[in-house]
Write a protein that holds these residues in place. Structure first.
Motif, PDB file in Angstrom:
ATOM      1  N   PHE A 263       0.835  -1.196   0.000  1.00  5.46           N
ATOM      2  CA  PHE A 263       0.000   0.000   0.000  1.00  5.46           C
ATOM      3  C   PHE A 263       0.877   1.256   0.000  1.00  5.46           C
ATOM      4  CE2 PHE A 263      -2.495  -3.372   1.819  1.00  5.46           C
ATOM      5  CZ  PHE A 263      -3.763  -3.184   1.295  1.00  5.46           C
ATOM      6  N   LEU A 264       0.578   2.174  -0.931  1.00  2.00           N
ATOM      7  CA  LEU A 264       1.262   3.467  -0.939  1.00  2.00           C
ATOM      8  C   LEU A 264       0.397   4.555  -0.319  1.00  2.00           C
ATOM      9  CD1 LEU A 264       3.074   3.579  -4.404  1.00  2.00           C
ATOM     10  CD2 LEU A 264       3.882   2.686  -2.218  1.00  2.00           C
ATOM     11  N   SER A 265      -0.933   4.418  -0.428  1.00  2.73           N
ATOM     12  CA  SER A 265      -1.819   5.388   0.219  1.00  2.73           C
ATOM     13  C   SER A 265      -3.210   4.799   0.355  1.00  2.73           C
ATOM     14  CB  SER A 265      -1.879   6.711  -0.555  1.00  2.73           C
ATOM     15  OG  SER A 265      -2.404   6.529  -1.856  1.00  2.73           O
ATOM     16  N   THR A 375      -7.346   4.056  -3.039  1.00  8.93           N
ATOM     17  CA  THR A 375      -6.164   3.306  -2.622  1.00  8.93           C
ATOM     18  C   THR A 375      -5.160   3.288  -3.751  1.00  8.93           C
ATOM     19  OG1 THR A 375      -7.732   1.782  -1.561  1.00  8.93           O
ATOM     20  CG2 THR A 375      -5.397   1.158  -1.537  1.00  8.93           C
ATOM     21  N   VAL A 376      -3.904   3.536  -3.433  1.00  7.96           N
ATOM     22  CA  VAL A 376      -2.820   3.336  -4.401  1.00  7.96           C
ATOM     23  C   VAL A 376      -1.974   2.185  -3.917  1.00  7.96           C
ATOM     24  CG1 VAL A 376      -0.767   4.319  -5.489  1.00  7.96           C
ATOM     25  CG2 VAL A 376      -2.801   5.757  -5.138  1.00  7.96           C
ATOM     26  N   ILE A 377      -1.726   1.225  -4.796  1.00  3.85           N
ATOM     27  CA  ILE A 377      -0.878   0.090  -4.460  1.00  3.85           C
ATOM     28  C   ILE A 377       0.286  -0.001  -5.440  1.00  3.85           C
ATOM     29  CG2 ILE A 377      -2.764  -1.221  -3.420  1.00  3.85           C
ATOM     30  CD1 ILE A 377      -2.754  -2.991  -5.984  1.00  3.85           C
ATOM     31  N   GLU A 378       1.335  -0.651  -4.971  1.00  7.37           N
ATOM     32  CA  GLU A 378       2.504  -0.918  -5.821  1.00  7.37           C
ATOM     33  C   GLU A 378       2.728  -2.423  -5.865  1.00  7.37           C
ATOM     34  OE1 GLU A 378       7.102   0.591  -6.313  1.00  7.37           O
ATOM     35  OE2 GLU A 378       6.293   0.404  -4.288  1.00  7.37           O
ATOM     36  N   ARG A 379       2.779  -2.956  -7.066  1.00  9.68           N
ATOM     37  CA  ARG A 379       3.005  -4.390  -7.220  1.00  9.68           C
ATOM     38  C   ARG A 379       4.422  -4.737  -6.798  1.00  9.68           C
ATOM     39  NH1 ARG A 379       4.652  -6.809 -12.222  1.00  9.68           N
ATOM     40  NH2 ARG A 379       4.646  -9.064 -12.049  1.00  9.68           N
ATOM     41  N   ILE A 380       4.538  -5.829  -6.068  1.00  9.00           N
ATOM     42  CA  ILE A 380       5.846  -6.298  -5.610  1.00  9.00           C
ATOM     43  C   ILE A 380       6.367  -7.320  -6.605  1.00  9.00           C
ATOM     44  CG2 ILE A 380       7.045  -7.522  -3.770  1.00  9.00           C
ATOM     45  CD1 ILE A 380       4.975  -6.382  -1.827  1.00  9.00           C
TER      46      ILE A 380
END
Length: 380
Positions: A263-265, A375-380
């Motif tokens: 999660f970024l935000s 929601t902002v997410i970043e793929r791992i």
């Protein structure tokens, strides 16, 4: 303090109201999704420390803390607690937020954010015994609380959105959903066909891969005689469930699990209760600012198509690359089971980023009475 990550995210297919899941209780849909989530993730259900459940119409079969009932029905240990919340259309997105915040606070190592809604078996407004006339008269003197359909029409007025604009977005939603070659986030789920025979659904029931534009243009408007909103350019009433497994990254990796995204935000905002669906605009701006990115950095965007005018007004303000917005279609095509949609869109977002080797994704949803979640997410 932990780093909250998404380990797995799934949903049932979304069924039409009165369709394949008409005889399936919502607690059973939720139980199916919870069991499928932990099995797909490879996590022992004894490790789950809380289940946060979104559900809008908490009445009848969706009452009595349906989240806890779903946990017990899924065969989870009685030691696994659950809570049910209502942030209206953003309910299960909020459930994911709460689960991830508990992880980030260090209170837990594994939590589930999920949601369920059977709009067939627990109709909208049955929790308050009717429509807006059941609300406090003093509140209605203070705020103009109106049907979302009229709000969608006011949005069309303000942003100059035409019936043709709305129908075009609707057709695109169906075409994109119908053109999917894979449905990786879906748990095949048993339902009934029209004749009452048992069938297993593996795709959303409401998608029309081929849209007859003349028939769409001939549909009557619903809220204004000369308006924009029709049954064809608004989200479908649906039945479904969704679930997202959130974990502390260090613990998950130590247990041999592979996190999918971080999660970024996380954002929730309030906005004008009369326009009520425009909160997606400030919510997106706030989520991007907190994440330290711009709209152009995003590889995949899921905005809930409650009404076509919502997505179109949002796009007019944010100027995204529309090829990256709902690439697999949206709620106009696949439906909108209120309390389940947030988790369902998150599951789509995670699967979409994986499918395209994307990195950054945004999910944003309009909410009744003038709110929104993002929601902002970043793929791992």
């Amino acid at each position: 303090m932990g780093e909250a990550v998404i380990v797995e995210a799934v949903r049932t297919p979304f069924g039409k109201r009165g369709g394949a899941f008409r005889e399936t209780r919502p607690d059973a849909l939720l139980a199916r999704t919870l069991r499928g989530l932990v099995e797909r993730a490879g996590l022992d259900d004894t490790e789950v420390e809380d289940v946060v459940t979104g559900c809008v119409t908490q009445a009848g079969e969706q009452g009595a803390n349906v989240g806890r009932l779903g946990v017990l029905l899924a065969g989870f240990p009685v030691e696994v607690p659950a809570v049910t919340l209502n942030r209206m259309c953003g309910s299960s997105q909020q459930a994911v937020h709460f689960a991830s915040q508990a992880i980030a606070a260090g209170d837990m190592s594994y939590a589930i954010g999920c949601g369920v809604e059977s709009m067939t078996r627990a109709p909208m407004f049955s929790d308050i015994g009717g429509g807006f006339e059941k609300l406090n008269p003093d509140l209605l003197e203070k705020q103009e609380l109106i049907h979302q359909g009229e709000s969608a029409e006011r949005i069309a007025d303000r942003w100059g959105i035409t019936r043709e604009d709305a129908d075009s977005l609707s057709a695109s939603s169906h075409q994109r959903a119908g053109g999917r070659s894979e449905w990786p986030e879906i748990l095949p789920t048993t339902g009934l066909d029209k004749e009452g025979n048992e069938v297993k659904l593996s795709v959303d029931e409401g998608v029309r891969p081929s849209v007859d534009s003349s028939k769409m243009a001939a549909l009557d408007t619903v809220f204004r005689e000369d308006g924009v909103v029709t049954a064809g350019n608004a989200s479908q009433l649906s039945d479904g469930a969704s679930a997202v497994l959130v974990a502390d990254r260090e613990r998950a990796e130590a247990d041999g699990l592979k996190p999918k995204a971080r999660f970024l935000s996380r954002v929730a905002v309030g906005d004008d209760p009369a326009l009520q669906l425009t909160g997606v605009i400030p919510a997106t701006r706030a989520a991007l600012k907190k994440a330290g990115i711009s709209i152009n950095d995003l590889d995949w965007i899921e905005i809930n198509e409650a009404f076509a005018t919502v997505a179109l007004s949002w796009a007019d303000e944010l100027k995204p690359d529309m090829d990256r917005v709902n690439p697999w279609g949206g709620a106009i095509a696949h439906g909108h089971p209120l309390g389940a949609t947030g988790g369902g869109l998150m599951a789509k977002l995670v699967a979409g980023l994986e499918s395209t080797d994307g990195q950054l994704g945004l999910q944003v949803m309009c909410i009744g009475h003038g709110m929104a979640t993002a929601t902002v997410i970043e793929r791992i």
